[in-house]
Design a protein around this motif. Structure first.
Motif, PDB file in Angstrom:
ATOM      1  N   CYS A  97      19.352  19.173 -15.238  1.00 44.40           N
ATOM      2  CA  CYS A  97      18.684  17.870 -15.114  1.00 44.40           C
ATOM      3  C   CYS A  97      17.164  18.024 -15.066  1.00 44.40           C
ATOM      4  N   ALA A  98      16.488  17.131 -15.755  1.00 44.41           N
ATOM      5  CA  ALA A  98      15.034  17.076 -15.735  1.00 44.41           C
ATOM      6  C   ALA A  98      14.586  15.793 -15.047  1.00 44.41           C
ATOM      7  N   LEU A  99      13.322  15.728 -14.728  1.00 46.11           N
ATOM      8  CA  LEU A  99      12.762  14.474 -14.236  1.00 46.11           C
ATOM      9  C   LEU A  99      12.768  13.442 -15.356  1.00 46.11           C
ATOM     10  N   ALA A 100      12.722  12.171 -14.994  1.00 47.86           N
ATOM     11  CA  ALA A 100      12.530  11.117 -15.984  1.00 47.86           C
ATOM     12  C   ALA A 100      11.253  11.415 -16.766  1.00 47.86           C
ATOM     13  N   ASP A 101      11.220  11.015 -18.026  1.00 45.10           N
ATOM     14  CA  ASP A 101      10.134  11.405 -18.926  1.00 45.10           C
ATOM     15  C   ASP A 101       8.750  11.123 -18.366  1.00 45.10           C
ATOM     16  N   ASP A 102       8.579   9.981 -17.726  1.00 45.79           N
ATOM     17  CA  ASP A 102       7.247   9.608 -17.240  1.00 45.79           C
ATOM     18  C   ASP A 102       7.147   9.654 -15.721  1.00 45.79           C
ATOM     19  N   ALA A 103       8.035  10.410 -15.080  1.00 47.18           N
ATOM     20  CA  ALA A 103       8.057  10.420 -13.609  1.00 47.18           C
ATOM     21  C   ALA A 103       6.735  10.897 -13.023  1.00 47.18           C
ATOM     22  N   THR A 104       6.236  12.022 -13.495  1.00 46.66           N
ATOM     23  CA  THR A 104       5.004  12.571 -12.920  1.00 46.66           C
ATOM     24  C   THR A 104       3.826  11.652 -13.182  1.00 46.66           C
ATOM     25  N   ALA A 105       3.722  11.133 -14.389  1.00 42.70           N
ATOM     26  CA  ALA A 105       2.627  10.217 -14.717  1.00 42.70           C
ATOM     27  C   ALA A 105       2.694   8.959 -13.862  1.00 42.70           C
ATOM     28  N   ALA A 106       3.909   8.459 -13.638  1.00 42.46           N
ATOM     29  CA  ALA A 106       4.071   7.257 -12.825  1.00 42.46           C
ATOM     30  C   ALA A 106       3.631   7.500 -11.394  1.00 42.46           C
ATOM     31  N   MET A 107       4.037   8.630 -10.822  1.00 37.01           N
ATOM     32  CA  MET A 107       3.638   8.934  -9.450  1.00 37.01           C
ATOM     33  C   MET A 107       2.121   9.061  -9.329  1.00 37.01           C
ATOM     34  N   LEU A 146      12.864   8.763  -0.652  1.00 36.38           N
ATOM     35  CA  LEU A 146      14.066   8.531   0.152  1.00 36.38           C
ATOM     36  C   LEU A 146      15.272   8.601  -0.761  1.00 36.38           C
ATOM     37  N   SER A 147      16.138   9.555  -0.495  1.00 36.30           N
ATOM     38  CA  SER A 147      17.317   9.775  -1.324  1.00 36.30           C
ATOM     39  C   SER A 147      18.574   9.706  -0.474  1.00 36.30           C
ATOM     40  N   MET A 148      19.686   9.355  -1.123  1.00 36.91           N
ATOM     41  CA  MET A 148      20.989   9.401  -0.467  1.00 36.91           C
ATOM     42  C   MET A 148      21.716  10.708  -0.774  1.00 36.91           C
ATOM     43  N   TRP A 149      20.978  11.678  -1.320  1.00 35.27           N
ATOM     44  CA  TRP A 149      21.495  13.027  -1.519  1.00 35.27           C
ATOM     45  C   TRP A 149      21.182  13.845  -0.271  1.00 35.27           C
ATOM     46  N   PHE A 150      21.936  14.909  -0.048  1.00 33.83           N
ATOM     47  CA  PHE A 150      21.833  15.680   1.183  1.00 33.83           C
ATOM     48  C   PHE A 150      20.430  16.262   1.374  1.00 33.83           C
ATOM     49  N   HIS A 151      19.882  16.059   2.564  1.00 33.75           N
ATOM     50  CA  HIS A 151      18.503  16.426   2.844  1.00 33.75           C
ATOM     51  C   HIS A 151      18.242  17.913   2.615  1.00 33.75           C
ATOM     52  N   GLU A 152      19.165  18.752   3.076  1.00 30.87           N
ATOM     53  CA  GLU A 152      18.924  20.194   2.980  1.00 30.87           C
ATOM     54  C   GLU A 152      18.932  20.692   1.539  1.00 30.87           C
ATOM     55  N   THR A 177       0.802  -1.229   0.000  1.00 32.58           N
ATOM     56  CA  THR A 177       0.000   0.000   0.000  1.00 32.58           C
ATOM     57  C   THR A 177       0.834   1.278   0.000  1.00 32.58           C
ATOM     58  N   HIS A 178       2.141   1.161   0.245  1.00 34.13           N
ATOM     59  CA  HIS A 178       2.994   2.356   0.285  1.00 34.13           C
ATOM     60  C   HIS A 178       4.181   2.172  -0.657  1.00 34.13           C
ATOM     61  N   LEU A 179       4.457   3.209  -1.428  1.00 32.54           N
ATOM     62  CA  LEU A 179       5.548   3.195  -2.400  1.00 32.54           C
ATOM     63  C   LEU A 179       6.631   4.175  -1.975  1.00 32.54           C
ATOM     64  N   VAL A 180       7.866   3.693  -1.861  1.00 31.51           N
ATOM     65  CA  VAL A 180       9.022   4.546  -1.591  1.00 31.51           C
ATOM     66  C   VAL A 180       9.798   4.715  -2.887  1.00 31.51           C
ATOM     67  N   TRP A 181       9.989   5.961  -3.282  1.00 28.10           N
ATOM     68  CA  TRP A 181      10.743   6.276  -4.490  1.00 28.10           C
ATOM     69  C   TRP A 181      12.200   6.605  -4.152  1.00 28.10           C
ATOM     70  N   ASP A 182      13.088   6.152  -5.002  1.00 33.84           N
ATOM     71  CA  ASP A 182      14.460   6.661  -5.032  1.00 33.84           C
ATOM     72  C   ASP A 182      14.459   7.942  -5.872  1.00 33.84           C
ATOM     73  N   TRP A 183      15.455   8.778  -5.688  1.00 28.54           N
ATOM     74  CA  TRP A 183      15.510  10.072  -6.380  1.00 28.54           C
ATOM     75  C   TRP A 183      16.525  10.044  -7.521  1.00 28.54           C
ATOM     76  N   ASN A 184      17.810  10.054  -7.190  1.00 31.99           N
ATOM     77  CA  ASN A 184      18.848  10.143  -8.227  1.00 31.99           C
ATOM     78  C   ASN A 184      18.850   8.902  -9.099  1.00 31.99           C
ATOM     79  N   GLY A 185      18.771   9.092 -10.397  1.00 33.68           N
ATOM     80  CA  GLY A 185      18.781   7.977 -11.328  1.00 33.68           C
ATOM     81  C   GLY A 185      17.442   7.293 -11.473  1.00 33.68           C
ATOM     82  N   THR A 186      16.461   7.724 -10.717  1.00 33.66           N
ATOM     83  CA  THR A 186      15.119   7.132 -10.801  1.00 33.66           C
ATOM     84  C   THR A 186      14.131   8.231 -11.185  1.00 33.66           C
ATOM     85  N   LEU A 187      13.629   8.987 -10.233  1.00 35.26           N
ATOM     86  CA  LEU A 187      12.753  10.099 -10.593  1.00 35.26           C
ATOM     87  C   LEU A 187      13.516  11.211 -11.300  1.00 35.26           C
TER      88      LEU A 187
END
Length: 217
Positions: A87-97, A107-113, A6-16
């Motif tokens: 950098c842009a979002l992946a082509d279908d990122a918004t539609a996928a979400m 959840l990303s391994m890039w700096f939170h701030e 029921t819950h989806l966690v997205w990665d950021w870099n290289g994904t969205l």
């Protein structure tokens, strides 16, 4: 009985975020700073892994200790920041979400701030119930502990979760908390490596969401 996540966690870099080319360019700045070789995009996808210090050591042909990695990580992020606006979002990122019917978080391994304002810039803040990045000064480690903290803050058990990411480390992190994972071929890892892991693999983010929504047994 089939059970749905029921819950989806997205990665950021290289994904969205479609930042593969920038990551490879920034990685080559790191290698050049210590007299190392340049890598191509395909070479990076074939060898990249976490801890990133291990990847650097393989390419440079020598050990990279914590102090050395801290210096190299700063060089990487300084180079990365200079190109981030390209950098842009992946082509279908918004539609996928938007196609996911449950709750979702980032959840990303890039700096939170830096992650939080970036997510706002791309107009995605309202899509997520929680956004977490790395709270520290040096990155490059495994994701598992960060995922466990992320879910604890959300109050969600791993059994209810599926993660979409682009690396074997994402899959290992998901497995560590009892979550499922769908791996996306458009990011930092060679598709053959992802498929060899035995996890579900998708070539688009909308396909990844479709796979994530399938009930498990």
């Amino acid at each position: 009985m089939a059970l749905a996540r029921t819950h989806l966690v997205w990665d950021w870099n290289g994904t969205l975020l479609n930042d593969l080319s920038l990551v490879v360019e920034s990685t080559n700045v790191v290698f050049a700073s210590v007299g190392g070789p340049a890598v191509t995009l395909d070479e990076h996808r074939q060898s990249f892994r976490r801890p990133i210090a291990d990847y650097y050591a393989e390419v440079l042909g020598r050990a990279v200790d914590a102090d050395a990695f801290g210096s190299l990580d700063k060089i990487f992020h300084d180079a990365y920041r200079t190109g981030l606006t390209t950098c842009a979002l992946a082509d279908d990122a918004t539609a996928a979400m938007r196609s996911w019917s449950g709750t979702q978080s980032l959840l990303s391994m890039w700096f939170h701030e830096e992650l939080v304002p970036a997510v706002e810039t791309y107009g995605l803040t309202g899509m997520f119930s929680r956004v977490d990045g790395l709270r520290g000064t040096v990155g490059g480690d495994h994701k598992a502990a960060h995922l466990a903290r992320h879910l604890a803050e959300l109050g969600i058990d791993g059994e209810a979760v599926v993660l979409i990411g682009d690396s074997i480390d994402d899959a290992d992190a998901a497995e560590s908390v009892g979550a499922d994972c769908v791996l996306y071929t458009g990011g930092f890892t060679d598709p053959a490596r992802l498929r060899a892991s035995g996890r579900p693999v998708a070539d688009t983010l909308t396909e990844a969401v479709r796979l994530a929504a399938q009930p498990r047994r």
